[in-house]
Enzyme design. Structure first.
Site, PDB file in Angstrom:
ATOM      1  N   THR A 281       0.839  -1.213   0.000  1.00 23.49           N
ATOM      2  CA  THR A 281       0.000   0.000   0.000  1.00 23.49           C
ATOM      3  C   THR A 281       0.869   1.256   0.000  1.00 23.49           C
ATOM      4  O   THR A 281       0.709   2.145  -0.840  1.00 23.49           O
ATOM      5  CB  THR A 281      -0.899  -0.006   1.259  1.00 23.49           C
ATOM      6  OG1 THR A 281      -1.688  -1.190   1.250  1.00 23.49           O
ATOM      7  CG2 THR A 281      -1.811   1.206   1.289  1.00 23.49           C
ATOM      8  N   VAL A 282       1.800   1.348   0.946  1.00 21.79           N
ATOM      9  CA  VAL A 282       2.582   2.579   1.099  1.00 21.79           C
ATOM     10  C   VAL A 282       3.636   2.693  -0.002  1.00 21.79           C
ATOM     11  O   VAL A 282       3.796   3.756  -0.621  1.00 21.79           O
ATOM     12  CB  VAL A 282       3.245   2.638   2.501  1.00 21.79           C
ATOM     13  CG1 VAL A 282       3.958   3.972   2.681  1.00 21.79           C
ATOM     14  CG2 VAL A 282       2.214   2.431   3.604  1.00 21.79           C
TER      15      VAL A 282
ATOM     16  N   LYS B 139       6.300   1.950  12.626  1.00 22.04           N
ATOM     17  CA  LYS B 139       6.253   2.333  14.051  1.00 22.04           C
ATOM     18  C   LYS B 139       6.620   1.179  14.970  1.00 22.04           C
ATOM     19  O   LYS B 139       7.180   1.395  16.047  1.00 22.04           O
ATOM     20  CB  LYS B 139       4.892   2.904  14.426  1.00 22.04           C
ATOM     21  CG  LYS B 139       3.703   2.091  13.983  1.00 22.04           C
ATOM     22  CD  LYS B 139       3.225   2.528  12.619  1.00 22.04           C
ATOM     23  CE  LYS B 139       2.220   1.553  12.067  1.00 22.04           C
ATOM     24  NZ  LYS B 139       1.351   2.105  11.062  1.00 22.04           N
TER      25      LYS B 139
ATOM     26  N   ASP C   5      -0.714  -0.922  17.834  1.00 21.81           N
ATOM     27  CA  ASP C   5      -0.222   0.002  16.808  1.00 21.81           C
ATOM     28  C   ASP C   5      -0.300   1.450  17.313  1.00 21.81           C
ATOM     29  O   ASP C   5       0.671   2.213  17.199  1.00 21.81           O
ATOM     30  CB  ASP C   5      -1.057  -0.165  15.528  1.00 21.81           C
ATOM     31  CG  ASP C   5      -0.714   0.884  14.487  1.00 21.81           C
ATOM     32  OD1 ASP C   5       0.319   0.728  13.816  1.00 21.81           O
ATOM     33  OD2 ASP C   5      -1.463   1.871  14.370  1.00 21.81           O
TER      34      ASP C   5
ATOM     35  N   LYS D 163       2.780   4.262  18.312  1.00 25.57           N
ATOM     36  CA  LYS D 163       2.835   5.676  17.892  1.00 25.57           C
ATOM     37  C   LYS D 163       2.939   6.589  19.107  1.00 25.57           C
ATOM     38  O   LYS D 163       3.719   7.553  19.110  1.00 25.57           O
ATOM     39  CB  LYS D 163       1.583   6.004  17.074  1.00 25.57           C
ATOM     40  CG  LYS D 163       1.505   5.221  15.771  1.00 25.57           C
ATOM     41  CD  LYS D 163       0.112   5.274  15.164  1.00 25.57           C
ATOM     42  CE  LYS D 163       0.051   4.517  13.849  1.00 25.57           C
ATOM     43  NZ  LYS D 163      -1.298   4.290  13.362  1.00 25.57           N
TER      44      LYS D 163
HETATM   45  P1  NAP Z   1       1.783  -4.036   2.837  1.00 30.83           P
HETATM   46  O1  NAP Z   1       0.760  -3.508   1.909  1.00 30.83           O
HETATM   47  O2  NAP Z   1       1.566  -5.349   3.478  1.00 30.83           O
HETATM   48  O3  NAP Z   1       3.186  -4.051   2.043  1.00 30.83           O
HETATM   49  C1  NAP Z   1       4.334  -4.610   2.593  1.00 30.83           C
HETATM   50  C2  NAP Z   1       5.347  -4.731   1.477  1.00 30.83           C
HETATM   51  O4  NAP Z   1       6.554  -5.201   2.024  1.00 30.83           O
HETATM   52  C3  NAP Z   1       4.937  -5.686   0.376  1.00 30.83           C
HETATM   53  O5  NAP Z   1       5.234  -5.140  -0.870  1.00 30.83           O
HETATM   54  C4  NAP Z   1       5.796  -6.927   0.623  1.00 30.83           C
HETATM   55  O6  NAP Z   1       6.152  -7.611  -0.553  1.00 30.83           O
HETATM   56  C5  NAP Z   1       7.027  -6.298   1.217  1.00 30.83           C
HETATM   57  N1  NAP Z   1       7.751  -7.232   2.076  1.00 30.83           N
HETATM   58  C6  NAP Z   1       7.295  -7.827   3.188  1.00 30.83           C
HETATM   59  N2  NAP Z   1       8.261  -8.640   3.669  1.00 30.83           N
HETATM   60  C7  NAP Z   1       9.321  -8.527   2.852  1.00 30.83           C
HETATM   61  C8  NAP Z   1      10.606  -9.133   2.799  1.00 30.83           C
HETATM   62  N3  NAP Z   1      10.954 -10.030   3.708  1.00 30.83           N
HETATM   63  N4  NAP Z   1      11.432  -8.781   1.802  1.00 30.83           N
HETATM   64  C9  NAP Z   1      11.059  -7.896   0.871  1.00 30.83           C
HETATM   65  N5  NAP Z   1       9.845  -7.291   0.871  1.00 30.83           N
HETATM   66  C10 NAP Z   1       8.988  -7.622   1.845  1.00 30.83           C
HETATM   67  O7  NAP Z   1       2.057  -3.006   4.026  1.00 30.83           O
HETATM   68  P2  NAP Z   1       1.790  -1.446   4.033  1.00 30.83           P
HETATM   69  O8  NAP Z   1       0.374  -1.204   4.462  1.00 30.83           O
HETATM   70  O9  NAP Z   1       2.290  -0.822   2.822  1.00 30.83           O
HETATM   71  O10 NAP Z   1       2.677  -1.014   5.307  1.00 30.83           O
HETATM   72  C11 NAP Z   1       4.066  -0.947   5.220  1.00 30.83           C
HETATM   73  C12 NAP Z   1       4.618  -0.268   6.466  1.00 30.83           C
HETATM   74  O11 NAP Z   1       4.022   1.021   6.589  1.00 30.83           O
HETATM   75  C13 NAP Z   1       4.309  -0.979   7.780  1.00 30.83           C
HETATM   76  O12 NAP Z   1       5.368  -0.758   8.679  1.00 30.83           O
HETATM   77  C14 NAP Z   1       3.066  -0.250   8.288  1.00 30.83           C
HETATM   78  O13 NAP Z   1       2.919  -0.307   9.687  1.00 30.83           O
HETATM   79  C15 NAP Z   1       3.374   1.143   7.846  1.00 30.83           C
HETATM   80  N6  NAP Z   1       2.229   2.026   7.685  1.00 30.83           N
HETATM   81  C16 NAP Z   1       1.188   1.640   6.905  1.00 30.83           C
HETATM   82  C17 NAP Z   1       0.120   2.512   6.732  1.00 30.83           C
HETATM   83  C18 NAP Z   1      -1.072   2.150   5.910  1.00 30.83           C
HETATM   84  O14 NAP Z   1      -2.045   2.918   5.894  1.00 30.83           O
HETATM   85  N7  NAP Z   1      -1.066   1.027   5.197  1.00 30.83           N
HETATM   86  C19 NAP Z   1       0.126   3.763   7.350  1.00 30.83           C
HETATM   87  C20 NAP Z   1       1.248   4.132   8.132  1.00 30.83           C
HETATM   88  C21 NAP Z   1       2.280   3.251   8.278  1.00 30.83           C
HETATM   89  P3  NAP Z   1       5.047  -8.334  -1.487  1.00 30.83           P
HETATM   90  O15 NAP Z   1       4.144  -7.249  -1.962  1.00 30.83           O
HETATM   91  O16 NAP Z   1       5.825  -8.914  -2.593  1.00 30.83           O
HETATM   92  O17 NAP Z   1       4.372  -9.330  -0.614  1.00 30.83           O
HETATM   93  N1  HSE Z   2      -2.894   0.394  10.675  1.00 30.88           N
HETATM   94  C1  HSE Z   2      -2.605   1.761  10.902  1.00 30.88           C
HETATM   95  C2  HSE Z   2      -3.892   2.502  11.227  1.00 30.88           C
HETATM   96  C3  HSE Z   2      -1.949   2.358   9.707  1.00 30.88           C
HETATM   97  O1  HSE Z   2      -4.964   1.960  10.975  1.00 30.88           O
HETATM   98  O2  HSE Z   2      -3.828   3.610  11.744  1.00 30.88           O
HETATM   99  C4  HSE Z   2      -1.473   3.755   9.930  1.00 30.88           C
HETATM  100  O3  HSE Z   2      -0.416   3.795  10.834  1.00 30.88           O
END
Ligand code: NAP
Ligand code: HSE
Length: 428
Positions: free
Chosen positions: A14-15, A107, A203, A207
C-alpha cells in the site's frame, strides 16, 4: 544539472506503491521545491511478478532488502515493509551503518528499537525519519520536532489508529457488524498485516511511545504504555454511549507527572460534540499542549496509500534540502530513561453489567461499588433479554485500581452473566 537524490524503496505494498505514484506524478514539483531532482533507483519486495498498479520497469530490482540498503547508487532507503525485527530491521541497520539516510513508516520497529537506531543514525551522520509512522498523513512529528521545539510539552493525546476509528464510527453510523467493518478497513489498506495489532491497541501504542519520546526528551518506552484495545467494545456500548451524549474513541494520552511518564492507550468516551467526538472514519487527531503555545490540534487521514506516502515524501523532501535533525528532536544519547508514573488521573467511568434479572441484584452491585468507595452519577437499566438485565452506570471520578477491585468482585457474583465492561470518560 544538480545531482538527484537517489531513493531505494523496500516494500511495494500500500505505502510503497503510493510513494512510487507520488514520485512519478510530481517529479517536476518535487524538483522545484527541493532544488534537485528526486529519483527512484532501486526497489525490493517479496514477489517480483505481482502487479502493483505502477510502472516499475525503470528501477533496479533486489530480492534482498539488505542488498538494496548496500547499493552505491542509493542515498535514501525508504523502509515500508513492516515488522519490528527481521528484514525491516536488518535493512534499516545496514542503510544507517553505510551512512545512508532512512525514511520509514514502521512504528513497530521504532517503538522496539528506536533508541539504538537513532544512535546508529547519528554515529553515521545519517537522518532517521518516521513522519509516516505516526498518524498517517498528519505532520505531527514535524510539528513536535520543529514548530513546537521551543515549548515545554505538557500533554500529547489523541486518536492515532485509523482502522479503529473507522471501525467504531462505521459501526455506529451503519449498525454494521464488527468483523465486516474490519474486513473493509483491510481492503482499504488501513490495517496492519496482523489487524490484531490495530484493534488490540498496540499500533496506536507504538505511535504514542514515539510521540512521548519526542515530546518529553525521553527514551522510547513502549513497554511502559498501558494498553487496552477495542475488541471488547460492542455495538451496544457504541449505541449506549451515543444515547448518553458520548462517542467511543481509542484514545492515547502521554503526560509527564511528578512521579514519571504516564502513557496509556485505551478506549475512552469523549463528548459527542467535542472535536475528538466528531472524528469520523479513518481520521486521526492529535492534540499537543505546550507551555508557551497552549493547545494545538492536528487532524487528517491516519492511514491509507496517499496520506502515508505523502508523509514519507515529506521526510524525503527535508533530506533533499539538507535537513538532518535527530530522530526524536534531541541527540539520542541525551534522551533520558523516564520512570513510569504509577498514578493516573482519576476519571469518571461508563460501566456495563450483564446481570441476572432477579430481585435485589442491582442493589448488590450498588453495594459492592459503595463498599469500594465508588459513587454512582447516573444509572440506566433497559433492554432485558432472556432473563438478562443490562445495567449501565456512569460513576463519579474514581481511581482505576479501585474500580478494578470492585469489578472483579462483581464479576465473581453468580448473578453476573458476563464480564463487566468499563470505559474511561476522558475530559477533552
Ligand atoms: P503491505 O501492503 O503489506 O506491504 C508490505 C510490502 O513489504 C509488500 O510489498 C511486501 O512484498 C514487502 N515485504 C514484506 N516482507 C518482505 C521481505 N521479507 N522482503 C522484501 N519485501 C517484503 O504493508 P503497508 O500497508 O504498505 O505497510 C508498510 C509499512 O508502513 C508498515 O510498517 C506499516 O505499519 C506502515 N504504515 C502503513 C500505513 C497504511 O495505511 N497502510 C500507514 C502508516 C504506516 P510483497 O508485496 O511482494 O508481498
Ligand atoms: N494500521 C494503521 C492505522 C496504519 O490503521 O492507523 C497507519 O499507521
Amino acid at each position: 544539472m544538480t545531482e538527484p537524490l537517489k531513493l531505494a524503496i523496500a516494500g511495494l505494498g500500500t505505502v510503497g506503491a503510493g510513494i512510487v505514484k507520488i514520485v512519478q506524478t510530481h517529479g517536476d514539483l518535487l524538483e522545484a521545491r527541493a532544488g534537485r531532482p528526486i529519483a527512484i533507483t532501486a526497489i525490493s519486495a517479496r514477489s517480483r511478478s505481482k502487479d502493483r498498479g505502477v510502472d516499475l520497469s525503470g528501477y533496479a530490482w533486489e530480492d534482498d532488502p539488505v542488498a538494496l540498503a548496500r547499493r552505491d547508487d542509493v542515498d535514501v532507503v525508504i523502509e515500508v515493509m513492516g515488522g519490528e525485527d527481521g528484514p525491516a530491521k536488518a535493512c534499516v541497520e545496514t542503510a544507517l551503518g553505510n551512512g545512508k539516510h532512512v525514511v520509514t513508516a514502521n512504528k513497530a520497529l521504532l517503538a522496539m528499537h528506536g533508541q539504538e537506531l537513532a544512535e546508529l543514525a547519528e554515529a553515521n551522520k545519517a537522518a532517521l525519519r518516521y513522519e509516516a509512522a505516526v498518524a498517517g498523513g498528519i505532520p505531527i512529528v514535524k510539528a513536535l520536532t520543529e514548530g513546537l521545539a521551543a515549548n515545554g510539552i505538557e500533554r500529547v493525546m489523541g486518536v492515532m489508529n485509523g482502522t479503529c476509528n473507522y471501525i467504531l464510527t462505521v459501526m455506529e453510523d451503519t449498525g454494521a457488524d464488527y468483523a465486516d467493518v474490519l474486513k473493509d478497513a483491510q481492503e482499504l489498506g488501513y490495517a496492519e498485516a496482523d489487524p490484531a495489532t490495530d484493534v488490540g491497541g498496540f499500533d496506536a501504542a507504538h505511535k504514542l511511545s514515539l510521540l512521548a519520546a519526542t515530546a518529553f526528551g525521553t527514551r522510547v518506552d513502549f513497554a511502559g504504555v498501558k494498553i487496552e484495545g477495542i475488541e471488547r467494545i460492542s455495538l451496544t456500548d457504541i449505541e449506549d454511549a451515543a444515547d448518553m451524549g458520548y462517542r467511543i474513541k481509542l484514545l492515547g494520552v502521554a503526560r509527564m507527572n511528578e512521579d514519571g511518564l504516564e502513557q496509556r492507550m485505551q478506549p475512552c468516551l469523549v463528548p459527542a460534540d467535542s472535536p475528538l467526538g466528531q472524528l469520523e472514519g479513518v481520521s486521526n487527531m492529535v492534540v499537543v499542549e505546550g507551555d508557551f503555545v497552549g493547545q494545538t490540534v492536528y487532524q487528517g487521514p491516519g492511514a491509507g496509500e496517499g496520506p502515508t506516502a505523502s508523509a514519507v515524501m515529506g521526510d524525503v523532501m527535508d533530506i533533499a534540502r539538507g535537513l538532518v535533525i535527530p530522530a526524536f528532536g534531541a541527540p539520542a544519547k541525551s534522551l533520558v530513561q523516564a520512570p513510569r508514573s504509577t498514578k493516573g488521573a482519576d476519571a469518571e467511568y461508563y460501566l456495563r453489567f450483564s446481570l441476572a434479572d432477579q430481585a435485589g441484584v442491582l442493589a448488590r452491585v450498588a453495594t459492592i461499588l459503595g463498599e469500594h468507595g465508588i459513587s454512582i452519577n447516573r444509572m440506566r437499566q433497559y433492554g432485558h433479554a432472556d432473563k438478562m438485565a443490562p445495567v449501565l452506570i456512569v460513576t463519579h471520578k474514581v481511581a482505576r485500581t479501585r474500580l478494578d477491585g470492585a469489578l472483579a468482585e462483581i464479576a465473581g457474583e453468580d448473578v453476573s452473566l458476563a464480564a463487566p465492561v468499563a470505559i474511561r470518560i476522558e475530559t477533552v
